[in-house]
Write an enzyme that holds these catalytic residues in place. Structure first.
Site, PDB file in Angstrom:
ATOM      1  N   GLU A  62       0.846  -1.190   0.000  1.00  0.00           N
ATOM      2  CA  GLU A  62       0.000   0.000   0.000  1.00  0.00           C
ATOM      3  C   GLU A  62       0.884   1.244   0.000  1.00  0.00           C
ATOM      4  O   GLU A  62       2.095   1.146  -0.177  1.00  0.00           O
ATOM      5  CB  GLU A  62      -0.950   0.011   1.202  1.00  0.00           C
ATOM      6  CG  GLU A  62      -1.952  -1.114   1.255  1.00  0.00           C
ATOM      7  CD  GLU A  62      -2.881  -1.259   0.052  1.00  0.00           C
ATOM      8  OE1 GLU A  62      -2.912  -0.391  -0.834  1.00  0.00           O
ATOM      9  OE2 GLU A  62      -3.591  -2.281  -0.008  1.00  0.00           O
ATOM     10  N   HIS A  67       2.245   3.192   2.162  1.00  0.00           N
ATOM     11  CA  HIS A  67       3.448   3.250   3.002  1.00  0.00           C
ATOM     12  C   HIS A  67       4.600   2.434   2.425  1.00  0.00           C
ATOM     13  O   HIS A  67       5.757   2.697   2.714  1.00  0.00           O
ATOM     14  CB  HIS A  67       3.136   2.797   4.431  1.00  0.00           C
ATOM     15  CG  HIS A  67       2.992   1.325   4.574  1.00  0.00           C
ATOM     16  ND1 HIS A  67       1.846   0.664   4.205  1.00  0.00           N
ATOM     17  CD2 HIS A  67       3.848   0.380   5.018  1.00  0.00           C
ATOM     18  CE1 HIS A  67       2.008  -0.631   4.430  1.00  0.00           C
ATOM     19  NE2 HIS A  67       3.204  -0.829   4.914  1.00  0.00           N
ATOM     20  N   CYS A  68       4.317   1.458   1.598  1.00  0.00           N
ATOM     21  CA  CYS A  68       5.366   0.613   1.008  1.00  0.00           C
ATOM     22  C   CYS A  68       6.211   1.383  -0.011  1.00  0.00           C
ATOM     23  O   CYS A  68       7.355   1.027  -0.256  1.00  0.00           O
ATOM     24  CB  CYS A  68       4.753  -0.595   0.313  1.00  0.00           C
ATOM     25  SG  CYS A  68       3.850  -1.694   1.410  1.00  0.00           S
ATOM     26  N   GLY A  69       5.637   2.416  -0.594  1.00  0.00           N
ATOM     27  CA  GLY A  69       6.337   3.158  -1.624  1.00  0.00           C
ATOM     28  C   GLY A  69       6.854   4.501  -1.163  1.00  0.00           C
ATOM     29  O   GLY A  69       7.153   5.361  -1.971  1.00  0.00           O
TER      30      GLY A  69
END
Length: 84
Positions: free
Chosen positions: A66, A68-70
């Site tokens: 999501e 926060h992963c990027g």
């Protein structure tokens, strides 16, 4: 392997004390409103946050991530966050 049907609203980024960037919900639209987005906005608004949404479906959600992963957000972990 399983995955979520909709992006996880809790997997966004807190941009400040009163701003939250959440993944777009892509929920069912009833009466012209995405009911998942409405529910997420109500929950965060009750806690004093203004929510903005970003479409991360292709970029992260399909890869089982999501917003926060990027991100490369720095977080200050020196304070006792649980006391606020």
């Amino acid at each position: 392997m399983t995955s979520a049907y909709v992006p996880g609203a809790v997997n966004g980024i807190l941009l400040g004390r009163d701003r939250y960037l959440a993944p777009r919900q892509w929920g069912p639209v009833i009466g012209g409103k995405d009911i998942f987005t409405a529910a997420v906005s109500r929950a965060y608004t009750r806690e004093g946050l203004k929510v903005s949404y970003i479409d991360d479906w292709d970029t992260y959600h399909l890869g089982m991530g999501e917003v926060h992963c990027g991100t490369n957000t720095l977080r200050d972990t020196s304070g006792a966050w649980w006391r606020h």
